[in-house]
Design a protein around this motif. Structure first.
Motif, short mmCIF file in Angstrom:
data_model
loop_
_atom_site.label_atom_id
_atom_site.label_comp_id
_atom_site.label_asym_id
_atom_site.label_seq_id
_atom_site.Cartn_x
_atom_site.Cartn_y
_atom_site.Cartn_z
N ARG A 1 0.83 -1.22 0.00
CA ARG A 1 0.00 0.00 0.00
C ARG A 1 0.86 1.26 0.00
O ARG A 1 0.69 2.17 0.83
CB ARG A 1 -0.93 0.03 1.22
CG ARG A 1 -1.91 -1.11 1.24
CD ARG A 1 -2.71 -1.12 2.54
NE ARG A 1 -3.55 -2.30 2.61
CZ ARG A 1 -4.74 -2.40 2.02
NH1 ARG A 1 -5.23 -1.41 1.34
NH2 ARG A 1 -5.43 -3.53 2.13
N ILE A 2 1.80 1.32 -0.92
CA ILE A 2 2.71 2.45 -1.00
C ILE A 2 2.40 3.29 -2.22
O ILE A 2 2.40 2.78 -3.35
CB ILE A 2 4.17 1.95 -0.99
CG1 ILE A 2 4.45 1.41 0.41
CG2 ILE A 2 5.16 3.05 -1.40
CD1 ILE A 2 5.80 0.91 0.66
N PRO B 1 -5.35 3.70 -7.91
CA PRO B 1 -5.26 4.50 -6.68
C PRO B 1 -3.83 4.52 -6.13
O PRO B 1 -3.16 3.48 -6.10
CB PRO B 1 -6.20 3.77 -5.71
CG PRO B 1 -7.14 3.01 -6.58
CD PRO B 1 -6.37 2.64 -7.82
N GLY B 2 -3.39 5.69 -5.75
CA GLY B 2 -2.05 5.82 -5.17
C GLY B 2 -0.98 6.17 -6.19
O GLY B 2 0.13 6.55 -5.82
N ILE B 3 -1.27 6.04 -7.50
CA ILE B 3 -0.26 6.33 -8.51
C ILE B 3 -0.51 7.71 -9.12
O ILE B 3 -1.62 8.03 -9.54
CB ILE B 3 -0.23 5.26 -9.62
CG1 ILE B 3 0.04 3.87 -9.04
CG2 ILE B 3 0.80 5.63 -10.70
CD1 ILE B 3 1.40 3.68 -8.39
N THR B 4 0.55 8.52 -9.17
CA THR B 4 0.50 9.85 -9.77
C THR B 4 1.43 9.85 -10.97
O THR B 4 2.53 9.29 -10.90
CB THR B 4 0.99 10.90 -8.75
OG1 THR B 4 0.19 10.80 -7.57
CG2 THR B 4 0.91 12.32 -9.29
N ILE B 5 1.00 10.48 -12.06
CA ILE B 5 1.88 10.60 -13.24
C ILE B 5 2.40 12.03 -13.32
O ILE B 5 1.63 12.99 -13.25
CB ILE B 5 1.13 10.23 -14.54
CG1 ILE B 5 0.52 8.81 -14.46
CG2 ILE B 5 2.05 10.38 -15.76
CD1 ILE B 5 1.52 7.68 -14.35
N GLY B 6 3.71 12.17 -13.46
CA GLY B 6 4.33 13.48 -13.61
C GLY B 6 5.05 13.56 -14.94
O GLY B 6 5.14 12.57 -15.68
#
Ligand code: ZN
Length: 281
Positions: free
Chosen positions: A102-103, A144-149
């Motif tokens: 859950r990271i 959920p929990g993943i962000t794209i930059g």
């Protein structure tokens, strides 16, 4: 040698952490089984070991980390996980491990790599596809929990570009990722970590909320959010060494190495005739 020094610095780092906790952003690239050591690759086994250990701490998204920095006070050490370049193995190897513990994590993609038109020159042509395609980036963005930059359009050495090209790399990559994902892109990552005052200004003007560099150390409320520091993690970080990195015992050593590298960078770009001088802001 470095490890010995870091171990000696451990009590000092532990005190610093207790009195003045901050946001430590971990920097990964690939999670894969490779036949030989590669500085940018950790094996899935090693990565799982790291995440299991990290899960004992407070791990946040960059959004939550930034909010904590802006609140002006961080009460306990915070950690965030990032991946650069948008490798396919981030989806196939890293994601299941991140989910197991859950990271949350942020993945910085280079748009021409996602187009499959270019790939990171370090790995040449490989039989297996190296980078995430847009469908896979969309899948990750919905997870959920993943962000794209953004990590630019072509992964150039930004300070060597002319003003218009640098602006395009920073601005257009944000617009392209946003159009593909139907979401705003808040974070930028400088390729190779090198940047000048011009890049700082361009990233701000392009509308990003923050940007990460490769300067080592931990982030405090006073840290420039367009030059967030990161801690590089490699396959050589076994559990004892990973713990030393989490607590910051390697920071003094990394600061010296980084200062040396930055000096060499400045000397290279101070040569007469270099077209890469930073414009003043
Ligand atoms: Zn990169």
């Amino acid at each position: 040698m470095r490890r010995l020094l870091a171990t000696a610095l451990l009590p000092y780092a532990a005190l610093q952490n207790a009195w003045h906790p901050g946001l430590r952003i971990l920097m990964y690239h690939r999670v894969a089984r490779l036949p030989a050591y590669d500085q940018l690759t950790v094996s899935p086994q090693r990565f799982a070991q790291h995440m299991q250990e990290l899960a004992r701490h407070r791990v946040v998204s960059l959004d939550d980390g930034l909010r904590a920095l802006q609140s002006g006070r961080i009460r306990q050490p915070l950690f965030a996980v990032t991946f650069d370049d948008g490798y396919l193995d981030n989806l196939t190897e890293a994601l299941p491990i991140l989910q197991r513990y859950r990271i949350p994590a942020t993945i910085f993609v280079t748009t021409r790599f996602c187009d499959q038109a270019l790939s990171h020159p370090r790995y040449g042509t490989t039989a297996q596809r190296l980078h995430l395609n847009w469908d896979e980036v969309q899948t990750l963005a919905r997870t959920p929990g993943i962000t794209i930059g953004s990590h630019t359009l072509t992964h150039p050495y930004l300070p060597t570009l002319g003003d218009a090209a640098a602006a395009q790399e920073i601005h257009d990559s944000r617009a392209q990722i946003a159009a593909r994902l139907h979401q705003t892109v808040a974070y930028f990552c400088y390729p190779s970590g090198d940047l000048s005052a011009r890049e700082l200004l361009l990233v701000r003007q392009a509308g990003y909320a923050a940007a990460v560099s490769v300067a080592p150390g931990v982030n405090h409320p006073g840290t420039d959010r367009y030059q967030l520091r990161r801690t590089e993690i490699t396959e050589r970080d076994d559990l004892p060494q990973f713990r030393l990195k989490l607590i910051g015992a390697f920071d003094p050593i990394h600061h010296i190495l980084h200062a040396r590298r930055s000096r060499r960078f400045a000397q290279r770009h101070a040569q007469p005739g270099a077209s890469t001088e930073a414009t003043s802001s």
